[in-house]
Design a protein around this motif. Structure first.
Motif, PDB file in Angstrom:
ATOM      1  N   GLY A  30      42.436  36.580  45.383  1.00 37.50           N
ATOM      2  CA  GLY A  30      43.638  37.368  45.615  1.00 37.50           C
ATOM      3  C   GLY A  30      43.682  38.577  44.697  1.00 37.50           C
ATOM      4  O   GLY A  30      43.144  38.557  43.582  1.00 37.50           O
ATOM      5  N   MET A  31      44.278  39.642  45.175  1.00 41.64           N
ATOM      6  CA  MET A  31      44.513  40.866  44.411  1.00 41.64           C
ATOM      7  C   MET A  31      43.247  41.674  44.101  1.00 41.64           C
ATOM      8  O   MET A  31      43.245  42.495  43.189  1.00 41.64           O
ATOM      9  CB  MET A  31      45.249  40.540  43.091  1.00 41.64           C
ATOM     10  CG  MET A  31      46.557  39.797  43.268  1.00 41.64           C
ATOM     11  SD  MET A  31      47.741  40.695  44.321  1.00 41.64           S
ATOM     12  CE  MET A  31      48.194  42.061  43.235  1.00 41.64           C
ATOM     13  N   GLN A  80      44.377  32.872  47.504  1.00 41.33           N
ATOM     14  CA  GLN A  80      44.954  31.832  46.664  1.00 41.33           C
ATOM     15  C   GLN A  80      44.618  30.445  47.201  1.00 41.33           C
ATOM     16  O   GLN A  80      44.585  30.216  48.405  1.00 41.33           O
ATOM     17  CB  GLN A  80      46.480  31.989  46.589  1.00 41.33           C
ATOM     18  CG  GLN A  80      46.921  33.332  46.021  1.00 41.33           C
ATOM     19  CD  GLN A  80      47.136  34.372  47.107  1.00 41.33           C
ATOM     20  OE1 GLN A  80      46.270  34.586  47.960  1.00 41.33           O
ATOM     21  NE2 GLN A  80      48.288  35.023  47.070  1.00 41.33           N
ATOM     22  N   GLU A  81      44.398  29.514  46.294  1.00 36.86           N
ATOM     23  CA  GLU A  81      43.984  28.159  46.670  1.00 36.86           C
ATOM     24  C   GLU A  81      45.001  27.480  47.574  1.00 36.86           C
ATOM     25  O   GLU A  81      44.637  26.720  48.480  1.00 36.86           O
ATOM     26  CB  GLU A  81      43.780  27.321  45.395  1.00 36.86           C
ATOM     27  CG  GLU A  81      43.338  25.886  45.632  1.00 36.86           C
ATOM     28  CD  GLU A  81      41.959  25.781  46.287  1.00 36.86           C
ATOM     29  OE1 GLU A  81      41.698  24.762  46.954  1.00 36.86           O
ATOM     30  OE2 GLU A  81      41.155  26.727  46.136  1.00 36.86           O
ATOM     31  N   GLN A  82      46.296  27.750  47.390  1.00 32.78           N
ATOM     32  CA  GLN A  82      47.319  27.061  48.184  1.00 32.78           C
ATOM     33  C   GLN A  82      47.273  27.437  49.662  1.00 32.78           C
ATOM     34  O   GLN A  82      47.854  26.763  50.503  1.00 32.78           O
ATOM     35  CB  GLN A  82      48.726  27.328  47.628  1.00 32.78           C
ATOM     36  CG  GLN A  82      49.186  28.764  47.652  1.00 32.78           C
ATOM     37  CD  GLN A  82      48.944  29.468  46.353  1.00 32.78           C
ATOM     38  OE1 GLN A  82      47.919  29.242  45.692  1.00 32.78           O
ATOM     39  NE2 GLN A  82      49.895  30.309  45.933  1.00 32.78           N
ATOM     40  N   SER A 102      36.744  42.468  42.504  1.00 36.10           N
ATOM     41  CA  SER A 102      37.234  43.658  41.817  1.00 36.10           C
ATOM     42  C   SER A 102      36.365  43.939  40.601  1.00 36.10           C
ATOM     43  O   SER A 102      36.090  43.044  39.806  1.00 36.10           O
ATOM     44  CB  SER A 102      38.687  43.467  41.365  1.00 36.10           C
ATOM     45  OG  SER A 102      39.076  44.531  40.506  1.00 36.10           O
ATOM     46  N   LEU A 103      35.941  45.169  40.472  1.00 39.61           N
ATOM     47  CA  LEU A 103      35.145  45.571  39.307  1.00 39.61           C
ATOM     48  C   LEU A 103      35.928  45.479  38.018  1.00 39.61           C
ATOM     49  O   LEU A 103      35.348  45.510  36.929  1.00 39.61           O
ATOM     50  CB  LEU A 103      34.632  47.003  39.510  1.00 39.61           C
ATOM     51  CG  LEU A 103      33.582  47.170  40.618  1.00 39.61           C
ATOM     52  CD1 LEU A 103      33.463  48.637  41.026  1.00 39.61           C
ATOM     53  CD2 LEU A 103      32.236  46.630  40.172  1.00 39.61           C
ATOM     54  N   THR A 104      37.245  45.322  38.125  1.00 34.63           N
ATOM     55  CA  THR A 104      38.101  45.225  36.941  1.00 34.63           C
ATOM     56  C   THR A 104      38.518  43.780  36.646  1.00 34.63           C
ATOM     57  O   THR A 104      39.345  43.547  35.781  1.00 34.63           O
ATOM     58  CB  THR A 104      39.374  46.079  37.132  1.00 34.63           C
ATOM     59  OG1 THR A 104      40.169  45.517  38.195  1.00 34.63           O
ATOM     60  CG2 THR A 104      39.027  47.516  37.484  1.00 34.63           C
ATOM     61  N   ASN A 105      37.936  42.824  37.390  1.00 34.13           N
ATOM     62  CA  ASN A 105      38.336  41.417  37.235  1.00 34.13           C
ATOM     63  C   ASN A 105      37.084  40.538  37.235  1.00 34.13           C
ATOM     64  O   ASN A 105      36.504  40.283  38.289  1.00 34.13           O
ATOM     65  CB  ASN A 105      39.274  41.015  38.378  1.00 34.13           C
ATOM     66  CG  ASN A 105      39.818  39.598  38.230  1.00 34.13           C
ATOM     67  OD1 ASN A 105      39.160  38.715  37.701  1.00 34.13           O
ATOM     68  ND2 ASN A 105      41.020  39.380  38.728  1.00 34.13           N
ATOM     69  N   ARG A 106      36.668  40.092  36.048  1.00 31.59           N
ATOM     70  CA  ARG A 106      35.436  39.311  35.935  1.00 31.59           C
ATOM     71  C   ARG A 106      35.518  38.000  36.699  1.00 31.59           C
ATOM     72  O   ARG A 106      34.529  37.566  37.312  1.00 31.59           O
ATOM     73  CB  ARG A 106      35.136  39.037  34.457  1.00 31.59           C
ATOM     74  CG  ARG A 106      34.057  37.984  34.214  1.00 31.59           C
ATOM     75  CD  ARG A 106      33.431  38.096  32.870  1.00 31.59           C
ATOM     76  NE  ARG A 106      32.625  39.302  32.787  1.00 31.59           N
ATOM     77  CZ  ARG A 106      31.392  39.396  33.283  1.00 31.59           C
ATOM     78  NH1 ARG A 106      30.860  38.375  33.909  1.00 31.59           N
ATOM     79  NH2 ARG A 106      30.711  40.505  33.178  1.00 31.59           N
ATOM     80  N   GLU A 107      36.663  37.349  36.672  1.00 29.86           N
ATOM     81  CA  GLU A 107      36.798  36.072  37.356  1.00 29.86           C
ATOM     82  C   GLU A 107      36.543  36.214  38.854  1.00 29.86           C
ATOM     83  O   GLU A 107      35.943  35.338  39.488  1.00 29.86           O
ATOM     84  CB  GLU A 107      38.186  35.477  37.122  1.00 29.86           C
ATOM     85  CG  GLU A 107      38.353  34.075  37.690  1.00 29.86           C
ATOM     86  CD  GLU A 107      39.713  33.480  37.384  1.00 29.86           C
ATOM     87  OE1 GLU A 107      39.933  32.313  37.759  1.00 29.86           O
ATOM     88  OE2 GLU A 107      40.554  34.174  36.770  1.00 29.86           O
ATOM     89  N   SER A 108      36.986  37.321  39.438  1.00 31.82           N
ATOM     90  CA  SER A 108      36.781  37.513  40.870  1.00 31.82           C
ATOM     91  C   SER A 108      35.297  37.638  41.200  1.00 31.82           C
ATOM     92  O   SER A 108      34.853  37.243  42.287  1.00 31.82           O
ATOM     93  CB  SER A 108      37.547  38.754  41.368  1.00 31.82           C
ATOM     94  OG  SER A 108      36.964  39.951  40.882  1.00 31.82           O
ATOM     95  N   PHE A 109      34.513  38.172  40.276  1.00 30.74           N
ATOM     96  CA  PHE A 109      33.062  38.242  40.461  1.00 30.74           C
ATOM     97  C   PHE A 109      32.432  36.868  40.291  1.00 30.74           C
ATOM     98  O   PHE A 109      31.565  36.455  41.082  1.00 30.74           O
ATOM     99  CB  PHE A 109      32.445  39.228  39.469  1.00 30.74           C
ATOM    100  CG  PHE A 109      30.943  39.265  39.514  1.00 30.74           C
ATOM    101  CD1 PHE A 109      30.282  39.895  40.561  1.00 30.74           C
ATOM    102  CD2 PHE A 109      30.191  38.670  38.511  1.00 30.74           C
ATOM    103  CE1 PHE A 109      28.891  39.921  40.614  1.00 30.74           C
ATOM    104  CE2 PHE A 109      28.806  38.687  38.549  1.00 30.74           C
ATOM    105  CZ  PHE A 109      28.154  39.317  39.607  1.00 30.74           C
TER     106      PHE A 109
END
Length: 220
Positions: A30-31, A80-82, A102-109
């Motif tokens: 998400g996001m 989102q998981e839900q 997102s290149l600004t969000n490590r978790e998303s990678f």
């Protein structure tokens, strides 16, 4: 892989044009900007105030790639998981998958492998050369970038038949180019599947032509 479906589009001259129908899935946390990418591609509009996707949403867009007309049905799935139970039924029948981080969000990678595995499982895809395109979104936020190029290249290297594009829905950078690349990959995937001989180099393959020739030469 979905069976090829066609729809009829009206040309400017009033004639009918046969268009292939493709189901395109956007997957990722998400996001990361999946909804913004879809809206930028389909409507060429961008908004900072888009709400999070709840469940799934889709938009259609007609596109001509390599002389072939396609009607793309683009599905934006909630990250989102839900909302997992709502999104997974829509994976089946997909023709192309765009993985987005997102290149600004490590978790998303770091979660990309999870999304890829979930797609394979629920889409019931068994060919690991399925056409994927990886999108590193928010390329405009250069000062906030937390994922480096070497990491991305390594992920792509380990994924057969994947291409990577850095996109910005905000500045409209590489958005249409990425979708066109996805269709290019689909076309090649289809061509490769048609050209492959499942019995090639199989020692158990029966040569029917050879048998016919042998029977014709028999004097008994």
């Amino acid at each position: 892989m979905a069976n090829r479906r066609t729809t009829t589009m009206q040309s400017h001259t009033g004639g009918g044009i046969r268009a292939s129908f493709l189901k395109v899935i956007l997957l990722g946390d998400g996001m990361v900007g999946k909804t913004s990418l879809m809206n930028r591609f389909v409507t060429n509009k961008y908004s900072e105030t888009l709400l999070r996707t709840i469940g799934v949403e889709f938009l259609n867009k007609d596109l001509i790639v390599n002389g072939q007309t396609y009607t793309l049905q683009i599905w934006d799935t909630a990250g989102q998981e839900q909302f997992k139970s709502l999104r997974t039924p829509f994976y089946r029948g997909s023709d192309v998958c765009l993985l987005v981080f997102s290149l600004t969000n490590r978790e998303s990678f770091e979660n990309l492998e999870y999304w890829k595995k979930e797609f394979f499982y629920h889409a019931d895809v068994h060919n690991y050369e399925f056409p994927f395109v990886l999108l590193g979104n928010k390329s405009d936020a250069t000062d906030s970038r937390v994922v480096n190029q070497d990491e991305i290249e390594e992920f792509v290297r380990l994924c057969p038949n994947m291409e990577y594009y850095e996109t910005s829905a905000k500045k409209n950078e590489n958005v249409e180019k990425a979708f066109i690349a996805a269709i290019d990959k689909f076309q090649k995937f289809e061509e490769d599947a048609l050209n492959k001989d499942p019995f090639k180099n199989d020692p158990n393959k029966v040569d029917l032509d050879k048998i016919k020739r042998k029977n014709r030469s028999c004097n008994c």
